[in-house]
Design a protein around this motif. Sequence first.
Motif, short mmCIF file in Angstrom:
data_model
loop_
_atom_site.label_atom_id
_atom_site.label_comp_id
_atom_site.label_asym_id
_atom_site.label_seq_id
_atom_site.Cartn_x
_atom_site.Cartn_y
_atom_site.Cartn_z
N GLN A 303 0.83 -1.22 0.00
CA GLN A 303 0.00 0.00 0.00
C GLN A 303 0.86 1.26 0.00
OE1 GLN A 303 -2.47 -0.58 3.45
NE2 GLN A 303 -3.82 -2.04 2.43
N VAL A 304 1.91 1.28 0.82
CA VAL A 304 2.80 2.45 0.87
C VAL A 304 3.51 2.65 -0.46
CG1 VAL A 304 4.91 3.39 1.92
CG2 VAL A 304 3.11 2.43 3.38
N ALA A 305 3.99 1.57 -1.06
CA ALA A 305 4.71 1.67 -2.34
C ALA A 305 3.82 2.31 -3.41
CB ALA A 305 5.16 0.28 -2.80
N ALA A 306 2.54 1.99 -3.39
CA ALA A 306 1.62 2.50 -4.41
C ALA A 306 1.22 3.95 -4.17
CB ALA A 306 0.36 1.63 -4.44
N ALA A 307 1.40 4.45 -2.92
CA ALA A 307 0.88 5.78 -2.57
C ALA A 307 1.95 6.83 -2.31
CB ALA A 307 -0.01 5.67 -1.32
N PHE A 308 3.17 6.43 -1.90
CA PHE A 308 4.18 7.39 -1.43
C PHE A 308 4.76 8.18 -2.61
CE2 PHE A 308 8.74 8.01 0.12
CZ PHE A 308 8.43 9.13 0.88
N ASN A 309 4.70 9.53 -2.51
CA ASN A 309 5.12 10.42 -3.61
C ASN A 309 6.62 10.67 -3.68
OD1 ASN A 309 2.83 11.15 -5.07
ND2 ASN A 309 2.12 12.44 -3.39
N GLY A 310 7.35 10.29 -2.65
CA GLY A 310 8.79 10.56 -2.64
C GLY A 310 9.11 11.80 -1.83
#
Length: 457
Positions: A303-310
């Motif tokens: 879930q984090v990988a798909a949402a985190f913008n950097g």
Amino acid sequence: MNQEQFYNSVRGKTVTFCGIGRSHMPLMEKFQQAGALVSARDKRSLAELGENGKALQALGVTLILGEDYLQNLNEDIIFRTPGMRYHLPELEAARARGAAVTSEMEVFFQLCPCKIYAVTGSDGKTTTTSIIAELLKAQGKNVHLGGNIGKPLLPEIGSIQPEDCAVVELSSFQLISMRESPDVAVVTNLSPNHLDVHKDMQEYIDAKKNILLHQNAFSRTVLNAGNAVTASFASEVRGDCWMFHRGGPVDRGVWCDGENIYVHKEKLMPISQIKIPGWHNVENYMAAIAAVWGDVEPETIRQVAAAFNGVEHRAEFVRELHGVKYYNDSIATSPTRVMSGTLSLFPQKILMIAGGYDKHIPFEPLGPVVCGKVKTLILMGATAQKIEDAVKAAENYKEGAPEILRVENMEQAVAAAAAHAQPGDIVSLSPASAAFDLYPNFEVRGRHYKELVNGLQ
């Protein structure tokens, strides 16, 4: 020693802080309140210190300023700022007479009551640290983010609970004097960096190695199997050693086959699920996953990988104007960072703004990569000539490919990029150099660039 015992132990002691900046300002007030006799030392004048100087005067902190700020270093406890050379003669003399020469992060490690995850490396530290923090937060942990990123943590130690997590980014300047190591240590990679401050590459490597040398059997160490220097640390790991590798399987750790990420032998997720672009960010995720595996559920990781913008200033998308996309990669302060970052991200040749302060890092390896990946190179700052020489010396350089433009400042650089870019082009600020010739740091440089890009009509 716990926090209360520590602050009781400094009552009546003379304590000086060398370098008046972000990590020391809140600490000085804390030591004043604990009954220490506090002084602050800085090369700058009172006028140059601005609000910080006024605030310290109001607190009653003794100020020792100017070129001779390190003279008569006779205090009981001396805090050095991370950027200050550990082996300065004045600090060596202080140690020889029995003074405690330390730093904010060293004391934090000694007193921190919760699990510490720490990240170091030449490239990828901040993004990996940020991903670890995001993963732990998403799992419901109370996370304290600090070190070389975020805020100083020692002033806040009274609010940190044993069940919390501390996630810290550590530079070689912080690690050179560390004699405590974290519960989980991550080394992203190692390549020549900061050779203007370290006496040689070996001192730089030895400083980084301190992140794991003081661990114990219950700790975890995460190393990059694809980086020879980092991988060589494995023989000195005392606890659970995990590797991450972009090129193929590892016995214990996280790896990628080009399409999917695996933990040990189990598939975790496709790399296409990671929102932030670039192979270097796949590596950053693998390092972070290895650090938190067992503390964070696999579904939370996905879930984090798909949402985190950097993170700001790291291949950060700024805007699209007239069909041209502008990116801010001001953090790319070394040639390797530009090669593994910006120049690996995009399928087409880009327009790149580069140059800045000279850290005495070799630019030769950058030349061939620029020739293969850049169509217009806009150069500024102290390293402009060195970068141009490296590009023109590359075997694949052809006259005018890349086109090389020289400018005096960021205003001219952005204007030149806008004038030369065509619809469909990509422009990136990727300096391959530090910012100190024109800016206080890479953040100020990146924000100035973004301001100029956002002002384009």
